[in-house]
Scaffold this active site. Structure first.
Site, PDB file in Angstrom:
ATOM      1  CB  THR A 279      -1.009   0.027   1.161  1.00  0.00           C
ATOM      2  OG1 THR A 279      -0.309   0.116   2.410  1.00  0.00           O
ATOM      3  CG2 THR A 279      -1.897  -1.201   1.168  1.00  0.00           C
TER       4      THR A 279
ATOM      5  CG  MET B 271      -4.671   6.161  -2.761  1.00  0.00           C
ATOM      6  SD  MET B 271      -6.112   7.057  -2.111  1.00  0.00           S
ATOM      7  CE  MET B 271      -5.527   7.725  -0.607  1.00  0.00           C
ATOM      8  CG  HIS B 272      -2.839   2.620   3.705  1.00  0.00           C
ATOM      9  ND1 HIS B 272      -1.542   2.245   3.571  1.00  0.00           N
ATOM     10  CD2 HIS B 272      -2.814   3.790   4.400  1.00  0.00           C
ATOM     11  CE1 HIS B 272      -0.749   3.129   4.152  1.00  0.00           C
ATOM     12  NE2 HIS B 272      -1.502   4.084   4.655  1.00  0.00           N
ATOM     13  CG  ASP B 273      -8.515   1.041   3.970  1.00  0.00           C
ATOM     14  OD1 ASP B 273      -7.676   0.235   4.403  1.00  0.00           O
ATOM     15  OD2 ASP B 273      -9.126   1.846   4.702  1.00  0.00           O
TER      16      ASP B 273
END
Ligand code: BDR
Ligand code: CA
Length: 309
Positions: free
Chosen positions: A192, A238-240
């Site tokens: 991520t 933008m992890h999720d």
């Protein structure tokens, strides 16, 4: 194209918001419901944020409120990253959308019980709801296609020197999920942190000029300010959204199967994810760990999706 049935368990959350917009935009995902977790902010806020996001952008989707606290610990939140409300300075228009009467665990049980095909569960927050579900309804595990999870890190933590936020908030819950035997795809910080968006790319999203682009811009821009101040970066990970992007196009990712576990006892390492890439422990490889992404393709997917809403 065959639709992918999914349930999304999330704690919106700036980047959870982008993950949800990505999911709403791509009708190949058949969203069977959203269960809400406590994490980035208190459950009241994560639930209200989800209600308004769904109400404004995809109002047919059911929403169920989840557990207020982790299994054993008190809740740790992250208002410095996500703002007091959870989505930075974004104010979403009011909506008549209502929350389900069933709580998240009961909603998961009912939906999986009634499902005629297996359902993928995406998890983008602490895993309390899913752990309680697995403990309460072990017989329904077989109705889960796989878990696609944002959490963990082998490259250092973002809460403690070693622990990533989603795992740290409820490490005991993560431990139950990793040991569940269900197929798992993990998006740790390893991938991520490479899935970042730069400020000029963000301005391009803003220029779309719709409510969705305004919300996406506000959510990302808030997190960007945090990353600028804290790490001096001009981009924000933008992890999720990596979880949803993986379902939409797994080919833009690279990964490796590995044994993954959670550290529950270390004095300094509580909540660390052990990712045994090199098979030092000779344990069963229980997780496909994503560790690389075609960033340009990912950013293009975000832009195209937000434009579609
Ligand atoms: C994770 O923690 C939260 O703050 C984000 O929403 C993401 O799920 C990143 O460590
Ligand atoms: Ca999250």
């Amino acid at each position: 194209m065959k639709k992918i049935p999914v349930i999304i368990d999330c704690d919106p959350g700036c980047d959870d918001t982008i993950a949800l917009l990505l999911a709403f935009a791509n009708k190949v995902l058949d969203i069977k419901g959203i269960t809400v977790s406590a994490g980035n902010v208190h459950i009241n806020n994560t639930t209200e944020n989800t209600r308004r996001l769904v109400g404004n952008f995809s109002s047919e989707i059911n929403i169920a409120r989840g557990c207020e606290k982790p299994l054993f610990k008190t809740i740790v939140t992250a208002p410095e990253v996500h703002g007091e409300s959870g989505i930075g300075n974004v104010t979403l228009p009011e909506t008549k959308k209502e929350i389900e009467k069933l709580n998240a665990v009961e909603y998961l049980a009912k939906t999986l019980k009634e499902a005629t095909e297996k359902i993928t569960i995406v998890i983008t927050g602490p895993m309390t709801n899913i752990a309680v579900f697995l403990m309460t309804y072990p017989e329904l595990k077989e109705k889960i296609e796989k878990f696609v999870i944002m959490g963990g890190s082998s490259i250092g933590g973002n809460v403690t020197p070693t622990a990533e936020f989603n795992i740290y908030v409820d490490a005991e819950a993560a431990d139950i999920v990793f040991k569940s035997g269900v197929e798992i795809i993990l998006c740790p910080l390893d991938v991520t942190m490479k899935a970042f968006i730069k400020d000029d790319e963000l301005l391009k999203i803003k220029s779309i000029g719709s409510l969705a682009s305004e919300v996406a811009f506000g959510a990302i821009d808030h997190a960007l300010s945090f990353y600028k101040q804290t790490y001096g970066r001009d981009s924000v990970p933008m992890h999720d959204p990596c979880t949803i992007a993986y379902l939409l196009n797994p080919n833009i990712f690279e990964g490796k199967k590995a044994f993954v576990a959670t550290e529950l006892r270390g004095e300094f390492t509580y909540g660390e994810t052990i990712i045994d890439y090199n098979d030092k422990l000779k344990r069963t490889k229980n997780v496909l760990v994503l560790n690389n992404i075609n960033r340009e393709a990912f950013v293009e997917m975000l832009y195209d999706s937000i434009k579609k809403i």
